[in-house]
Enzyme design. Structure first.
Site, PDB file in Angstrom:
ATOM      1  N   ARG A  58      40.493  57.736  42.437  1.00  0.00           N
ATOM      2  CA  ARG A  58      41.260  57.041  41.387  1.00  0.00           C
ATOM      3  C   ARG A  58      40.412  55.920  40.816  1.00  0.00           C
ATOM      4  NH1 ARG A  58      43.304  52.178  39.557  1.00  0.00           N
ATOM      5  NH2 ARG A  58      43.643  51.551  41.712  1.00  0.00           N
ATOM      6  N   ASP A  59      40.384  54.818  41.459  1.00  0.00           N
ATOM      7  CA  ASP A  59      39.629  53.674  40.957  1.00  0.00           C
ATOM      8  C   ASP A  59      38.137  53.998  40.859  1.00  0.00           C
ATOM      9  OD1 ASP A  59      38.738  51.160  40.222  1.00  0.00           O
ATOM     10  OD2 ASP A  59      39.935  50.109  41.705  1.00  0.00           O
ATOM     11  N   HIS A 112      42.887  45.198  48.158  1.00  0.00           N
ATOM     12  CA  HIS A 112      42.054  46.008  47.277  1.00  0.00           C
ATOM     13  C   HIS A 112      40.969  45.100  46.702  1.00  0.00           C
ATOM     14  CE1 HIS A 112      41.120  49.180  44.311  1.00  0.00           C
ATOM     15  NE2 HIS A 112      40.885  48.170  43.491  1.00  0.00           N
ATOM     16  N   HIS A 140      36.820  44.382  45.163  1.00  0.00           N
ATOM     17  CA  HIS A 140      35.625  44.872  44.471  1.00  0.00           C
ATOM     18  C   HIS A 140      34.439  44.025  44.922  1.00  0.00           C
ATOM     19  CE1 HIS A 140      37.381  47.615  41.305  1.00  0.00           C
ATOM     20  NE2 HIS A 140      38.447  47.128  41.917  1.00  0.00           N
ATOM     21  N   CYS A 175      37.635  48.768  36.510  1.00  0.00           N
ATOM     22  CA  CYS A 175      38.790  48.953  35.636  1.00  0.00           C
ATOM     23  C   CYS A 175      38.341  48.996  34.178  1.00  0.00           C
ATOM     24  CB  CYS A 175      39.803  47.831  35.829  1.00  0.00           C
ATOM     25  SG  CYS A 175      41.230  47.922  34.728  1.00  0.00           S
ATOM     26  N   ASN A 192      34.064  49.144  43.397  1.00  0.00           N
ATOM     27  CA  ASN A 192      34.805  48.791  44.597  1.00  0.00           C
ATOM     28  C   ASN A 192      33.846  48.462  45.736  1.00  0.00           C
ATOM     29  OD1 ASN A 192      37.905  49.759  44.255  1.00  0.00           O
ATOM     30  ND2 ASN A 192      36.555  51.097  43.092  1.00  0.00           N
TER      31      ASN A 192
END
Length: 305
Positions: free
Chosen positions: A11-12, A203, A205, A236, A245
């Site tokens: 996803r990310d 979460h 980065h 993002c 990430n």
């Protein structure tokens, strides 16, 4: 301190890549990660496919997985309708996300934060209708690319809003990678104090190089799960300045979850190399310098030829 890892490559991790990852390779990657022992996987998003084409096949990935596999897989959602569509496909683990800052929420999902909060009870009801779990995911919990630092009171207000109650977990997001360990301890600790009934996820980065340190700080503050992506992929598309990430490989080496033996770590590093290579992306995992060393063969975490 026992901290589990959720891999968010699918996803990310894919949001800023220039090349797509084929659906069948996504399904295979899920199974490879599960076989290694990775506790949780974020397998995609219900975001508009024209805006985030890398995850347009999320429901195809869902359809290819078994119910048992889906029990460990999460899908990003932003509206009750997202939950309903994903649930109809077989999803039971939903990450309901909105931003603490209005500006990022408008850029990311086209509505202000209040509108997202107001819709959360309906999203919870849709998840419960399939005996599912829904996480409260708060993006820009630290800083916003448009507004700067997000006031602590803003985060506290969201955590204390009764409309956000009932989530299985609270996900505190360092969307831009601008947090540092003290700020992580403060904000994850706030979530632990305000939502003691919920699990905590961090979460992070690695934009400013503090990804692993922040994950450790989150665990010390009460987070039971931290997010990472293979090779440090990700970012993002609606947050200028956001980059990859924290690498799953770096988290595995540092946090040493129960599954992270030297052999499993080696497989994880090779997976990261393969996936980033197939996408023509650099592998930013910080462990590579040591893992690939030709001069440290006595250390069992060095990949053996």
């Amino acid at each position: 301190m026992t901290v589990q890892i959720r891999d968010v490559t699918l996803r990310d991790g894919l949001q800023l890549t220039g090349k797509p990852l084929p659906t069948q390779r996504k399904v295979q990657l899920v199974r490879e990660l599960l076989a290694l022992g990775v506790e949780h996987i974020e397998i995609g998003s219900m975001a508009r496919p024209d805006l985030v084409p890398a995850v347009a096949d999320t429901l195809d990935v869902v359809a290819a997985l078994t119910p048992a596999e889906l029990e460990r897989c999460w899908v990003w959602v932003a509206t009750p309708r997202h939950v309903e569509r994903a649930a109809a496909a077989g999803v039971t683990r939903f990450q309901y996300c909105f931003s603490a800052s209005d500006s990022h929420n408008l850029a990311n999902i086209g509505r202000d934060t209040e509108t997202s909060i107001a819709a959360m009870p309906d999203a919870l009801a849709a998840a419960r209708a399939v005996d599912g779990e829904l996480q409260l995911c708060i993006a820009t919990s630290f800083t916003c690319p448009f507004e700067g630092e997000v006031p602590l009171a803003r985060l506290e207000g969201i955590l204390g809003d009764e409309r956000t109650a009932g989530a299985s977990d609270v996900v505190i997001c360092d969307t831009l990678g601008q947090a540092h360990p003290a700020s992580v301890r403060e904000r994850v600790g706030l979530a632990a104090a305000r939502r003691p009934e919920a699990g905590l996820v961090f979460h992070g980065h690695d934009t400013w190089g503090a990804g692993v340190a922040n994950a450790l700080a989150a665990g010390q503050a009460g987070a039971g799960v931290v997010d990472g992506a293979l090779g440090g992929l990700g970012g993002c598309p609606f947050a200028p300045g956001a980059s990859g990430n924290t690498a799953t490989e770096d988290l595995a080496f540092t946090l040493r979850p129960s599954w992270a033996s030297p052999d499993a770590f080696a497989s994880l590093v090779r997976l990261g190399q393969e996936i980033t290579g197939s996408l023509d992306e650099p592998d930013r995992a910080r462990v590579l310098g040591g893992a690939l060393s030709e001069k440290a063969r006595a250390f069992p975490w060095t990949l053996q030829a």
